[in-house]
Write a protein that holds these residues in place. Sequence first.
Motif, PDB file in Angstrom:
ATOM      1  N   LEU A   1      -9.776  -1.270   2.654  1.00 24.51           N
ATOM      2  CA  LEU A   1      -8.946  -0.340   2.515  1.00 24.51           C
ATOM      3  C   LEU A   1      -7.438  -1.017   3.270  1.00 24.51           C
ATOM      4  CD1 LEU A   1     -10.954   2.848   3.864  1.00 24.51           C
ATOM      5  CD2 LEU A   1      -9.986   2.148   1.562  1.00 24.51           C
ATOM      6  N   VAL A   2      -6.404  -0.319   2.627  1.00 29.13           N
ATOM      7  CA  VAL A   2      -5.100  -0.705   3.079  1.00 29.13           C
ATOM      8  C   VAL A   2      -4.670  -0.278   4.806  1.00 29.13           C
ATOM      9  CG1 VAL A   2      -2.605  -0.618   2.893  1.00 29.13           C
ATOM     10  CG2 VAL A   2      -4.143  -0.587   0.909  1.00 29.13           C
ATOM     11  N   GLY A   3      -5.157   0.858   4.867  1.00 30.13           N
ATOM     12  CA  GLY A   3      -4.910   1.072   6.389  1.00 30.13           C
ATOM     13  C   GLY A   3      -5.704   0.268   7.387  1.00 30.13           C
ATOM     14  N   THR A   4      -6.631  -0.475   7.015  1.00 29.00           N
ATOM     15  CA  THR A   4      -7.382  -1.491   8.153  1.00 29.00           C
ATOM     16  C   THR A   4      -6.592  -2.812   8.201  1.00 29.00           C
ATOM     17  OG1 THR A   4      -8.810  -2.196   6.375  1.00 29.00           O
ATOM     18  CG2 THR A   4      -9.475  -0.090   7.634  1.00 29.00           C
ATOM     19  N   LEU A   5      -5.433  -3.111   7.311  1.00 30.52           N
ATOM     20  CA  LEU A   5      -4.898  -4.413   7.377  1.00 30.52           C
ATOM     21  C   LEU A   5      -3.853  -4.695   8.378  1.00 30.52           C
ATOM     22  CD1 LEU A   5      -4.207  -4.669   3.485  1.00 30.52           C
ATOM     23  CD2 LEU A   5      -6.193  -5.488   4.492  1.00 30.52           C
ATOM     24  N   SER A   6      -3.833  -5.834   8.803  1.00 32.11           N
ATOM     25  CA  SER A   6      -2.699  -6.071   9.755  1.00 32.11           C
ATOM     26  C   SER A   6      -1.360  -6.381   9.225  1.00 32.11           C
ATOM     27  CB  SER A   6      -3.216  -7.707  10.301  1.00 32.11           C
ATOM     28  OG  SER A   6      -2.986  -8.702   9.581  1.00 32.11           O
ATOM     29  N   GLY A   7      -0.140  -6.449   9.927  1.00 28.76           N
ATOM     30  CA  GLY A   7       1.131  -6.449   9.225  1.00 28.76           C
ATOM     31  C   GLY A   7       1.165  -7.968   8.328  1.00 28.76           C
ATOM     32  N   GLY A   8       0.585  -9.009   8.789  1.00 28.04           N
ATOM     33  CA  GLY A   8       0.581 -10.112   8.006  1.00 28.04           C
ATOM     34  C   GLY A   8      -0.182  -9.763   6.681  1.00 28.04           C
ATOM     35  N   GLN A   9      -1.278  -9.239   6.634  1.00 28.08           N
ATOM     36  CA  GLN A   9      -2.181  -8.850   5.390  1.00 28.08           C
ATOM     37  C   GLN A   9      -1.250  -7.906   4.386  1.00 28.08           C
ATOM     38  OE1 GLN A   9      -5.507  -7.778   7.679  1.00 28.08           O
ATOM     39  NE2 GLN A   9      -6.573  -9.613   7.141  1.00 28.08           N
ATOM     40  N   LYS A  10      -0.535  -6.820   5.119  1.00 30.08           N
ATOM     41  CA  LYS A  10       0.016  -6.062   4.271  1.00 30.08           C
ATOM     42  C   LYS A  10       1.222  -6.572   3.616  1.00 30.08           C
ATOM     43  CE  LYS A  10      -0.850  -1.661   6.786  1.00 30.08           C
ATOM     44  NZ  LYS A  10      -0.392  -0.716   7.546  1.00 30.08           N
ATOM     45  N   LYS A  11       1.944  -7.894   4.145  1.00 33.90           N
ATOM     46  CA  LYS A  11       2.882  -8.499   3.676  1.00 33.90           C
ATOM     47  C   LYS A  11       2.298  -9.167   2.537  1.00 33.90           C
ATOM     48  CE  LYS A  11       6.893  -8.830   4.883  1.00 33.90           C
ATOM     49  NZ  LYS A  11       7.837  -8.044   4.367  1.00 33.90           N
ATOM     50  N   ARG A  12       1.218 -10.035   2.622  1.00 35.22           N
ATOM     51  CA  ARG A  12       0.667 -10.656   1.392  1.00 35.22           C
ATOM     52  C   ARG A  12       0.063  -9.696   0.513  1.00 35.22           C
ATOM     53  NH1 ARG A  12      -2.676 -13.325   5.431  1.00 35.22           N
ATOM     54  NH2 ARG A  12      -4.546 -12.450   4.720  1.00 35.22           N
ATOM     55  N   LEU A  13      -0.207  -8.437   0.754  1.00 36.24           N
ATOM     56  CA  LEU A  13      -0.748  -7.412  -0.376  1.00 36.24           C
ATOM     57  C   LEU A  13       0.544  -7.209  -0.999  1.00 36.24           C
ATOM     58  CD1 LEU A  13      -2.377  -5.343  -1.694  1.00 36.24           C
ATOM     59  CD2 LEU A  13      -1.977  -3.915   0.099  1.00 36.24           C
ATOM     60  N   ALA A  14       1.729  -7.090  -0.393  1.00 39.24           N
ATOM     61  CA  ALA A  14       2.864  -6.577  -0.986  1.00 39.24           C
ATOM     62  C   ALA A  14       3.260  -7.887  -1.931  1.00 39.24           C
ATOM     63  CB  ALA A  14       4.115  -6.212  -0.154  1.00 39.24           C
ATOM     64  N   LEU A  15       3.288  -8.760  -1.515  1.00 44.56           N
ATOM     65  CA  LEU A  15       3.629 -10.044  -2.511  1.00 44.56           C
ATOM     66  C   LEU A  15       2.668 -10.222  -3.840  1.00 44.56           C
ATOM     67  CD1 LEU A  15       4.307 -12.793   0.160  1.00 44.56           C
ATOM     68  CD2 LEU A  15       5.987 -11.912  -1.129  1.00 44.56           C
ATOM     69  N   ALA A  16       1.292  -9.958  -3.488  1.00 42.29           N
ATOM     70  CA  ALA A  16       0.213  -9.871  -4.571  1.00 42.29           C
ATOM     71  C   ALA A  16       0.737  -8.809  -5.528  1.00 42.29           C
ATOM     72  CB  ALA A  16      -0.962  -9.561  -4.086  1.00 42.29           C
ATOM     73  N   GLN A  17       1.040  -7.482  -5.141  1.00 41.07           N
ATOM     74  CA  GLN A  17       1.479  -6.318  -5.792  1.00 41.07           C
ATOM     75  C   GLN A  17       2.739  -7.015  -6.749  1.00 41.07           C
ATOM     76  OE1 GLN A  17       3.652  -3.024  -4.249  1.00 41.07           O
ATOM     77  NE2 GLN A  17       1.778  -1.872  -4.978  1.00 41.07           N
ATOM     78  N   ALA A  18       3.588  -7.681  -6.059  1.00 47.68           N
ATOM     79  CA  ALA A  18       4.896  -7.678  -7.015  1.00 47.68           C
ATOM     80  C   ALA A  18       4.549  -8.905  -8.070  1.00 47.68           C
ATOM     81  CB  ALA A  18       5.919  -8.357  -6.028  1.00 47.68           C
ATOM     82  N   LEU A  19       3.635 -10.012  -7.655  1.00 47.53           N
ATOM     83  CA  LEU A  19       3.199 -11.174  -8.459  1.00 47.53           C
ATOM     84  C   LEU A  19       2.361 -10.842  -9.594  1.00 47.53           C
ATOM     85  CD1 LEU A  19       3.082 -13.874  -6.006  1.00 47.53           C
ATOM     86  CD2 LEU A  19       4.810 -13.720  -7.564  1.00 47.53           C
ATOM     87  N   ALA A  20       1.657  -9.605  -9.321  1.00 49.95           N
ATOM     88  CA  ALA A  20       0.450  -9.067 -10.694  1.00 49.95           C
ATOM     89  C   ALA A  20       1.177  -8.808 -11.746  1.00 49.95           C
ATOM     90  CB  ALA A  20      -0.276  -7.989  -9.833  1.00 49.95           C
ATOM     91  N   VAL A  21       2.507  -8.591 -11.966  1.00 50.00           N
ATOM     92  CA  VAL A  21       3.016  -8.262 -13.094  1.00 50.00           C
ATOM     93  C   VAL A  21       3.691  -9.212 -13.979  1.00 50.00           C
ATOM     94  CG1 VAL A  21       3.376  -5.858 -12.723  1.00 50.00           C
ATOM     95  CG2 VAL A  21       5.204  -7.521 -12.131  1.00 50.00           C
ATOM     96  N   SER A  22       3.651 -10.413 -13.142  1.00 53.42           N
ATOM     97  CA  SER A  22       4.184 -11.812 -13.689  1.00 53.42           C
ATOM     98  C   SER A  22       5.687 -11.491 -14.086  1.00 53.42           C
ATOM     99  CB  SER A  22       3.392 -12.143 -15.167  1.00 53.42           C
ATOM    100  OG  SER A  22       2.217 -12.544 -14.897  1.00 53.42           O
ATOM    101  N   PRO A  23       6.412 -11.415 -12.930  1.00 55.37           N
ATOM    102  CA  PRO A  23       7.811 -10.866 -13.018  1.00 55.37           C
ATOM    103  C   PRO A  23       8.584 -12.028 -13.455  1.00 55.37           C
ATOM    104  CG  PRO A  23       7.291 -11.171 -10.780  1.00 55.37           C
ATOM    105  CD  PRO A  23       6.050 -11.342 -11.607  1.00 55.37           C
TER     106      PRO A  23
END
Length: 643
Positions: free
Chosen positions: A155-177
């Motif tokens: 769950l996103v609510g259990t992630l640390s600040g660094g893990q949320k930043k990595r999640l945001a990067l993963a979200q942006a890269l998932a669409v092969s921008p």
Amino acid sequence: MPYIILTDASLAFGHVPLLDHADFQLDAGERVALIGRNGTGKSSLLAALAGCGGLDDGKLWLQPGLRIGYVPQEPPFAAGQTVFEAVVAGMGEVSRLLGEYHTVSHALGEAGADEDELLQRMHTLQTELEARQAWSFEAQAERVIQRFSLDAERLVGTLSGGQKKRLALAQALAVSPDLLLLDEPTNHLDVAAIEWLEEMLLHSTMTLVLITHDRRFLERVATRIVELDRGRLLSCPGSFAEYQARKEAMLHDEALANARFDKFLAQEEVWIRQGIKARRTRNEGRVLRLERLRRERQARRERQGKVELTLDAGDRSGKLVAALEGVGKRFADKCVVRDFSCRVQRGDKIGIIGPNGAGKTTLLRLILGELAPDTGRVIVGTKVQVAYFDQFRSQLDEQATLIDIISPGSDFVEIGNQKKHVISYLGDFLFAPQRARSLVSSLSGGERNRLLLARLFARPANVLVLDEPTNDLDIETLELLEELLQDYPGTLFLVSHDRAFLDNVVTQTIAAEGDGIWREYAGGYQDWADHQATRQRDEVPAMGGLRSRDTQTAATRAGDGSRKVVTRSAAGGRLTWKEAQELAALPDRIAGLEAEQKRIGERLADPALYQSPPQEAQSLAVRLHAIDEELLALLERWEALEG
């Protein structure tokens, strides 16, 4: 063909124009770093480029079909989502279709469902998803989640600040921008993650626009620097170091032009106030020109002043600040600190480095006596006054005013036995008088960090604990903070992932080495990294493995001579007379080179140098590089001879 063309853009916040008829063009393949002071509007501009914010005026053109990935400074996630759902949610319409497809798929197995209708809907959704190549996006989401070492079901609510930043990067890269927009991507990431991100961006074909104040990251990644300064976008192709040299020259020229303008305006003001005889023969065109000059002077936006940082070290602590003897600490089945011993003396400047979750905060609390160890002993020195800088800004009340944060119940702050009005003190940290009664909630991330520094420095302390103080601070404020901490007579504990900041401030480092093991090293981050690379270089041949890129770089820099030195030092023999003479002469040789290095640095910082042919600047830069190499060799030789 350009990806983005911004024409005559205007954007204001209140009475302050953030963009003042600005122009910008981004071409394919560029990696542009957007820099500028806190509060100048960098994040607002990036949001406008991403389509998440509007302009007051002007035109924004995007290449048709351009895929954009955007990572804001504080990515918004629903706490109840899983990591996989959050990544897929960044795919826009595809995300909605996938969600509906999975909902229909689950409904098919339920009792009483209308299977014919559901099957028909599934067929329709499947056709739409195939047309949008959605299945490849879903597979890409799984790949980037794995690449960023995230748990897809967590769950996103259990992630640390660094893990949320990595999640945001993963979200942006998932669409092969085609275009990636990053707002402070290094915030909350540890050094290993920052270096991984550097390599990924360097080897990617994506076009990039990023906001960052991490100077080492900036130097490695950016191919063009664009500064947002007083509503204008100033472009400088090349590295950050080249930008700094050009910026100095530009500011010098601007100051000269303003001085000439002000002198001419003063002469015209004297003329207009001459006696009655002069008024009868007054040139009407000259009067109109004076009115135009007055309007130009009124419209001129002066460059914002520098932050004025002062720090009261209070009463001196005892010579011993803390001593740890065989200290250990566990939480459940995890060992955070294992058999660690050290002594902290007054005036030490200690950097603490390690990956997120390694236990840096726990180690600090143990050193300061705030947390009892499970094993070993902690001795805390006398007269210790501690001040904390909290990376999560939990000390800031969102509904309090700036004045209440700095000096609750009083109009004055006292620093080093000197009283200063709170509004004047806030002005030292670039807060205008009219903002002194604004709420904390209205501040940007960088402004909040400046406010937290102002609050911290308003109280005497002989031990400073700074936990990620560099997040969101602009480069100029970072450099001023470095100078202040270098001259600070008290004891400093610095937790930071900013490699340049660590190198410029700390004199020793405590590093996490896994499994609860912490070790002390002399010097800053680069000294620790070089030591690790040397150790890996020496270990790898024995293991028969391949060298890493960093290890090969360190081995090349050290050269064959350093390997001979290490071998001789390991032999443990006594110095010959010639070696003893060489060792005695080393301090003077190093001092001479450092003095020459300082003179060359001052010359390179002089804008007048760049008004002449470039040969002199080039030769000085070559000599500066040669001095760096020579100093490194001499320091290695000194260490070997003393070993």
